[in-house]
Design a protein around this motif. Structure first.
Motif, short mmCIF file in Angstrom:
data_model
loop_
_atom_site.label_atom_id
_atom_site.label_comp_id
_atom_site.label_asym_id
_atom_site.label_seq_id
_atom_site.Cartn_x
_atom_site.Cartn_y
_atom_site.Cartn_z
N ALA A 219 0.84 -1.21 0.00
CA ALA A 219 0.00 0.00 0.00
C ALA A 219 0.87 1.26 0.00
CB ALA A 219 -0.94 -0.01 1.21
N ILE A 220 1.98 1.22 0.73
CA ILE A 220 2.91 2.36 0.76
C ILE A 220 3.48 2.60 -0.64
CG2 ILE A 220 5.14 3.17 1.65
CD1 ILE A 220 4.40 1.52 4.25
N GLN A 221 3.87 1.51 -1.31
CA GLN A 221 4.43 1.67 -2.65
C GLN A 221 3.40 2.24 -3.61
OE1 GLN A 221 7.44 -0.73 -5.26
NE2 GLN A 221 5.53 -1.86 -5.29
N LYS A 222 2.18 1.72 -3.58
CA LYS A 222 1.14 2.21 -4.50
C LYS A 222 0.86 3.70 -4.25
CE LYS A 222 -3.51 1.46 -6.26
NZ LYS A 222 -3.78 2.91 -6.37
N SER A 223 0.73 4.07 -2.97
CA SER A 223 0.47 5.47 -2.64
C SER A 223 1.65 6.35 -3.03
CB SER A 223 0.16 5.59 -1.14
OG SER A 223 -0.20 6.91 -0.81
N GLY A 224 2.87 5.83 -2.79
CA GLY A 224 4.07 6.59 -3.13
C GLY A 224 4.15 6.89 -4.62
N ILE A 225 3.79 5.92 -5.45
CA ILE A 225 3.79 6.11 -6.90
C ILE A 225 2.67 7.06 -7.32
CG2 ILE A 225 3.35 4.93 -9.11
CD1 ILE A 225 5.01 2.58 -7.92
N ASP A 226 1.47 6.83 -6.75
CA ASP A 226 0.32 7.68 -7.08
C ASP A 226 0.59 9.15 -6.77
OD1 ASP A 226 -1.04 5.43 -7.87
OD2 ASP A 226 -2.33 5.30 -6.08
N LYS A 227 1.34 9.40 -5.71
CA LYS A 227 1.56 10.79 -5.25
C LYS A 227 2.90 11.36 -5.73
CE LYS A 227 -1.49 10.06 -1.33
NZ LYS A 227 -2.58 10.91 -1.88
N GLY A 228 3.60 10.60 -6.57
CA GLY A 228 4.85 11.12 -7.12
C GLY A 228 6.03 11.08 -6.18
N LEU A 229 5.91 10.32 -5.09
CA LEU A 229 7.01 10.20 -4.14
C LEU A 229 8.00 9.12 -4.56
CD1 LEU A 229 4.88 10.46 -0.88
CD2 LEU A 229 6.42 12.21 -1.75
N LEU A 230 7.56 8.22 -5.43
CA LEU A 230 8.41 7.17 -5.98
C LEU A 230 8.33 7.22 -7.50
CD1 LEU A 230 7.41 4.18 -3.64
CD2 LEU A 230 9.59 5.40 -3.59
N ASP A 231 9.45 6.95 -8.15
CA ASP A 231 9.49 7.02 -9.61
C ASP A 231 8.99 5.74 -10.26
OD1 ASP A 231 10.54 9.58 -9.56
OD2 ASP A 231 12.62 8.86 -9.47
#
Length: 284
Positions: A219-231
């Motif tokens: 869930a952290i990874q999905k949210s991170g990608i959705d919010k532009g925190l992860l490339d």
């Protein structure tokens, strides 16, 4: 008279409380020595607080296994001294505790009345602190047990995962420990409500819903990608606890039954996915 004093200035919870109540007085180890009766009295007497939230603790779970004396000093002795001060001065105390006071084997949510059976030194010292509060001022305190706390401030699982997901080609995350993540902001709101109510008793507070650390990481990874925190997305593999041994035993199951909190608190209990999303907005 100071409406609220928070002990444990550097932690996630105190930081969230300070954001919600700017006129709360937050005290750290440079401001007060809660292992000293004279320091407690000298520091708190001029403030004359109506309520105290104790958000300080020895929380290094693995280190507690070899540092028993300091873990007991902060998690039991200091708590007893704070409770005694509150009893003498008629101050309401909110004390934050942990899912680690249980044995982690139940398989259904732990109620506030379930048997205390900590498996490691951290849990044992926190259980001892709870016993001090209940023994010294049962009618004038709230004990709030929580689990898996994170925030946009400080070090925690969410921020560690985001860092590793940005740096590593893949990750293995434990999938046989089950609990409920808790955004420190919601916990802060519950602590404030208990302090200002006041609401006496033992309560459980975590965000709604249940997951493994592996589910949480996904869930952290999905949210991170959705919010532009992860490339980009990396592979995340579920692994057993046995593949990641630690000095202190972690509870396999630490879901807390929040029936009492639902019926006593106005602060809403919100699902962990929704809370994670809100916290990640702060990191953007």
């Amino acid at each position: 008279m100071t409406p609220l004093v928070v002990i444990g200035k550097s932690g996630q919870l105190a930081w969230e409380i300070a954001r919600l109540i700017p006129d709360a007085v937050c005290l750290g180890r440079d401001d007060i020595d809660i292992t000293s009766d004279s320091s407690i009295c000298d520091t708190l007497a001029p403030l004359a607080p109506r309520a105290i939230i104790n958000a300080s603790a020895y929380t290094a779970v693995d280190n507690a296994e070899i540092d028993e004396a300091n873990a007991y000093l902060l998690n039991q002795t200091a708590v007893a001294k704070l409770a005694q001060y509150c009893k003498e001065q008629q101050v309401f105390l909110v004390h934050v505790s942990t899912d680690y006071v249980f044995n982690g084997e139940k398989g259904v949510p732990y109620t506030v009345d379930d048997i205390i059976e900590p498996q490691g030194m951290y849990g044992k010292t926190k259980a001892a602190g709870e016993a001090e509060v209940i023994g010294i001022l049962p009618e004038q305190s709230a004990i709030i047990r929580t689990s898996w706390v994170y925030s946009s401030h400080g070090n925690n699982f969410v921020k560690t995962m985001l860092r590793l997901m940005a740096d590593k080609p893949q990750l293995g995350v434990i999938d046989d420990q089950i609990g409920s993540p808790t955004w420190a902001k919601g916990l802060a709101e519950a602590c404030i409500e208990a302090a200002t109510g006041p609401l006496a008793g033992v309560f459980h507070w975590s965000d709604e819903g249940v997951c493994s650390w592996y589910d949480f990481a996904l869930a952290i990874q999905k949210s991170g990608i959705d919010k532009g925190l992860l490339d980009s997305r990396i592979p995340i593999t579920p692994i057993p606890s046995s593949a990641y041994p630690t000095p202190a035993k972690r509870p396999h199951y630490s879901v807390l039954d929040k029936t009492l909190s639902r019926s006593n608190y106005k602060t809403p209990l919100i699902h962990w996915r929704e809370q994670l999303c809100a916290m990640m907005d702060e990191l953007q």
